[in-house]
Design an enzyme around this catalytic site. Structure first.
Site, PDB file in Angstrom:
ATOM      1  N   GLU A   1      -1.623  -2.391  -8.116  1.00 24.56           N
ATOM      2  CA  GLU A   1      -2.803  -2.702  -7.301  1.00 24.56           C
ATOM      3  C   GLU A   1      -3.321  -1.410  -6.694  1.00 24.56           C
ATOM      4  OE1 GLU A   1      -3.405  -2.762  -3.746  1.00 24.56           O
ATOM      5  OE2 GLU A   1      -1.553  -1.663  -3.389  1.00 24.56           O
TER       6      GLU A   1
ATOM      7  N   SER B   1       0.844  -1.194   0.000  1.00 24.34           N
ATOM      8  CA  SER B   1       0.000   0.000   0.000  1.00 24.34           C
ATOM      9  C   SER B   1       0.885   1.251   0.000  1.00 24.34           C
ATOM     10  CB  SER B   1      -0.966  -0.029   1.184  1.00 24.34           C
ATOM     11  OG  SER B   1      -1.988   0.925   1.034  1.00 24.34           O
TER      12      SER B   1
ATOM     13  N   HIS C   1      -4.465  -5.651  -1.051  1.00 26.15           N
ATOM     14  CA  HIS C   1      -5.445  -5.333  -0.009  1.00 26.15           C
ATOM     15  C   HIS C   1      -6.496  -6.413   0.210  1.00 26.15           C
ATOM     16  CE1 HIS C   1      -3.829  -1.270  -0.831  1.00 26.15           C
ATOM     17  NE2 HIS C   1      -4.225  -0.985   0.396  1.00 26.15           N
TER      18      HIS C   1
END
Length: 304
Positions: free
Chosen positions: A211, A115, A280
């Site tokens: 992502e 992330s 995630h």
């Protein structure tokens, strides 16, 4: 800026090794860190908290200097054999100018995160020429979900030298074929944030990982357009797309997110594998950013 050093892969861990836990970005949700530390102990490691890991300063886990100091302290500590980030959120970009690339390179150890940690992984790859792990985090991952597969695969990643092949039955082939290259990339929002800065992601001859989470389809399209116009799709060898959790068309709109990606990536005629468990989801692969990997999009297998 890329350094012309040889690539370093940190040494593997063994049972009982100390693993530092740091929060270089956002603050932790109550209770999640303790659960995550318990999981690391169950995996056979001895977790060591960074001094400021539990601090809160608005949307940050402490001041910039405090978060950077935690990270550099853990890198300098010879008894700490790896570092697992507690969570992402926001804030890694703010500490990058405070890090010491030479010190990190002289004390190589695995760092794992995802992330917002994307920019730290890019920093380790490009400034330190050190391989790092894109994978689950102590609080935001292990502190929130069971993630039994992710636990085992992370431990294997950190402790074993044998080749690893990853396959997920839910992944989808968007473009077939095979490709080899150093793995780079990460969270799409963060890759775009790097553009025009001294920490801009370099993608040529790479397998590009992308992502994101909870972004509407039009924003995904806009960020892909931005990367494409910045030349980041030129010379890439293949693409791995994450599950894109919560990323969808707005109400009243129709379309497929796969087609949004193919609109930008399809003309390159390179292998593209979609819906892989990175980023995630309820299970998260740990993959080596900076290491050469082999992508077989037709067979839906990533090997390193």
């Amino acid at each position: 800026m890329t350094r012309n050093f040889r690539w370093i892969e940190p040494p593997k861990l063994k049972s009982g090794d100390r693993v530092g836990v740091v929060a270089p970005a956002g603050p932790l949700e109550p209770g999640t860190l303790d659960k995550g530390l318990a999981v690391l102990r169950q995996m056979g490691f001895d977790p060591v908290e960074g001094r400021h890991v539990r601090k809160r300063a608005g949307f940050l886990a402490g001041g910039d200097a405090e978060r950077a100091d935690d990270l550099m302290t853990l890198f300098r500590d010879p008894d700490v054999r790896a570092i697992v980030c507690a969570r992402g959120g926001y804030g890694v970009n703010r500490i990058l100018p405070l890090l010491k690339a030479e010190t990190i390179r002289n004390n190589p150890k695995w760092l794992v995160g995802s992330s917002d940690i994307t920019l730290l992984l890019v920093y380790l790859n490009q400034r330190c020429r050190m391989v790092a792990g894109h994978g689950p985090m102590a609080a935001a991952s292990f502190g929130c979900r069971p993630m039994r597969f992710s636990r085992g695969q992370l431990k294997c990643f950190l402790t074993q030298d044998s080749p690893i092949s990853l396959h997920d039955k839910k992944s989808r082939t968007l473009n077939g074929g095979t490709a080899e290259g150093r793995l780079t990339g990460g969270n799409l929002t963060l890759l775009c944030r790097s553009l025009g800065t001294p920490y801009e992601v370099e993608t040529r001859n790479s397998i590009l990982l992308i992502e994101d989470v909870n972004e509407p389809a039009y924003r995904i399209d806009g960020m892909l357009w931005q990367l494409k116009q910045a030349g980041k799709f030129k010379g890439i060898n293949g693409v791995i797309l994450g599950e894109m959790v919560g990323c969808r068309f707005n109400k009243g709109q129709k379309g497929r997110l796969d087609d949004v990606f193919l609109d930008h990536l399809g003309p390159a005629n390179i292998p593209v594998l979609a819906n892989c468990p990175v980023g995630h989801g309820n299970e998260i692969w740990t993959v080596p950013m900076g290491r050469k990997v082999l992508l077989n999009a037709g067979r839906r297998v990533l090997t390193f």
